[in-house]
Design an enzyme around this catalytic site. Structure first.
Site, PDB file in Angstrom:
ATOM      1  N   LYS A 170      11.948 -34.343 -66.766  1.00 12.94           N
ATOM      2  CA  LYS A 170      12.344 -34.999 -65.510  1.00 12.94           C
ATOM      3  C   LYS A 170      12.149 -36.505 -65.714  1.00 12.94           C
ATOM      4  O   LYS A 170      11.569 -37.215 -64.868  1.00 12.94           O
ATOM      5  CB  LYS A 170      11.483 -34.463 -64.356  1.00 12.94           C
ATOM      6  CG  LYS A 170      11.899 -34.897 -62.982  1.00 12.94           C
ATOM      7  CD  LYS A 170      13.153 -34.192 -62.474  1.00 12.94           C
ATOM      8  CE  LYS A 170      13.598 -34.750 -61.133  1.00 12.94           C
ATOM      9  NZ  LYS A 170      14.892 -34.212 -60.682  1.00 12.94           N
ATOM     10  N   ASP A 203      15.775 -29.655 -63.031  1.00 19.01           N
ATOM     11  CA  ASP A 203      16.475 -29.025 -61.899  1.00 19.01           C
ATOM     12  C   ASP A 203      17.828 -28.466 -62.347  1.00 19.01           C
ATOM     13  O   ASP A 203      18.188 -27.324 -62.020  1.00 19.01           O
ATOM     14  CB  ASP A 203      16.623 -29.988 -60.706  1.00 19.01           C
ATOM     15  CG  ASP A 203      16.809 -31.442 -61.106  1.00 19.01           C
ATOM     16  OD1 ASP A 203      16.517 -31.779 -62.259  1.00 19.01           O
ATOM     17  OD2 ASP A 203      17.250 -32.240 -60.259  1.00 19.01           O
ATOM     18  N   ASP A 227       5.932 -23.230 -67.342  1.00 19.10           N
ATOM     19  CA  ASP A 227       5.391 -22.135 -66.548  1.00 19.10           C
ATOM     20  C   ASP A 227       6.476 -21.605 -65.610  1.00 19.10           C
ATOM     21  O   ASP A 227       6.723 -20.394 -65.526  1.00 19.10           O
ATOM     22  CB  ASP A 227       4.193 -22.686 -65.737  1.00 19.10           C
ATOM     23  CG  ASP A 227       3.318 -21.585 -65.180  1.00 19.10           C
ATOM     24  OD1 ASP A 227       3.552 -20.417 -65.503  1.00 19.10           O
ATOM     25  OD2 ASP A 227       2.397 -21.905 -64.400  1.00 19.10           O
TER      26      ASP A 227
END
Ligand code: NAI
Length: 333
Positions: A170, A203, A227
């Site tokens: 990100k 995303d 995770d």
């Protein structure tokens, strides 16, 4: 005789761990299990979450098969799982996710391996309460940790004849922390010209995995995204009951399913032990017992393909032991 530390864990942990031990023991592999527990149940009995005997056993044996351990949400003690990974510097969390014939609702060709950085990021456990209405968590990214997880992912790609590594990040928002992670993976990728390399923002990656999971091969990412992505990907291939994992350091391997202690079904012997069994197969690969590992995987795949004696999460009615016994019946030795 090779000694292996066995941690039964909490909740469904003992159910899936002893089912797995039964299968491995059936093959008469030269293993001497050292059974030492940790976690919530151990604390209730001994006042310690991680007994010193367990630390000594792991330091000595270097190989661990571990059941899930409960961590309270929003309060209480720090995750034992995170503590063990940190203490033994098992920096690479490796989670293979593969479609199996007969399970999973929509996806037939998923064959992913998630490489999750296992020692830092938001999991370092530094959170501060600034006042009643304001809190903060510290995210740490280091060059050393980012480079070694990237190297592990590319080495795995070469060793296992895989084609592509996707770095997930990100860095558009977390320009410094994820920026460093991305810079490191990009640098390492240049040393592996035969492996295709690409980058995806987390995303978008989630959307891509739901739309076109078959386009992805190896994903390398930071602790929290790894995770989440591995649970998401578990859902693509039939659920948490099927997803194994390994925590690998320089000389220690801790093998455990991706799933947790599942308190909602614990004690009812309905848990699917497949993820734990497949984690044990990864462990057998790691210690050079590839023949036995393949026997176990093939027997498990056969049981799932036949569709008899499946646990409830796979659409069947069998309990943990009936499913386990079917695998033993299919071990062609
Ligand atoms: P979970 O993975 O335990 O359960 C999520 C859902 O999947 C539940 O509905 C559960 O019944 C189902 N499920 C999980 N494993 C299954 C199996 N083998 N067979 C059939 N169904 C299965 O996740 P949850 O509920 O978020 O966490 C429960 C506890 O486990 C928490 O304390 C958490 O911190 C801990 N945990 C421990 C892990 C570890 O030890 N490595 C990993 C993840 C969670």
């Amino acid at each position: 005789m090779r000694k292996i530390t066995l941690i039964p864990g909490d909740g469904i942990g003992p159910e899936v761990i002893f089912a797995t031990k039964k299968i491995v023991d059936f093959l008469n592999i030269d293993i001497d299990w050292e059974i030492i527990n940790a976690g919530e149940n151990t604390y209730k009995k001994t006042g310690e979450y991680i007994p010193k005997t367990l630390i000594d056993s792991i330091n000595k044996n270097k190989i661990v098969l571990k059941g899930p351990i409960t961590t309270p949400v929003g309060k209480g003690f720090r995750s034992i799982n995170v503590s063990l990974r940190k203490k033994f510097d098992t920096y690479a969390n490796i989670r293979p996710l593969k479609s199996l014939h007969g399970v999973g609702k929509m996806y037939k060709n998923v064959d992913l391996v998630v490489f999750r950085e296992n020692t830092e990021g938001l999991y370092i456990g530094i959170e501060n309460k600034i006042n009643e209405d304001k809190t903060q968590a510290i995210k740490v990214t280091t060059r050393k940790a980012s480079e070694r997880i990237a190297k592990k992912a590319f080495d795995y790609a070469i060793d296992n004849k895989r084609k592509k590594v996707t770095a997930v990040h990100k860095a558009n928002i977390l320009k410094i922390t994820d920026g460093l992670f991305l810079e490191c993976v990009r640098e390492i990728s240049k040393k592996y010209p035969s492996i295709e390399y690409e980058e995806k923002i987390i995303d978008n990656m989630c959307m891509q995995l739901v739309m076109n999971p078959e386009k992805y091969d190896i994903l390398v990412t930071t602790n929290l995204y790894g995770d989440i992505l591995s649970d998401l990907s578990s859902g693509l291939v039939g659920g948490l009951g099927l997803t194994p994992g390994a925590n690998i350091g320089d000389d220690i391997g801790i093998f455990e399913a991706v799933h947790g202690s599942a308190p909602d079904i614990a004690g009812r012997f309905v848990a699917n032990p497949a993820a734990c069994i497949l984690s044990a197969a990864m462990m057998l690969d790691y210690i050079g017992e590839k023949f036995s590992a393949d026997l176990i995987r093939n027997a498990l795949y056969k049981v799932i393909e036949d569709g008899n004696n499946l646990t409830r999460d796979l659409g069947g009615n069998s309990n943990t032991w009936e499913f386990t016994q079917s695998i033993i019946n299919n071990l062609c030795i």
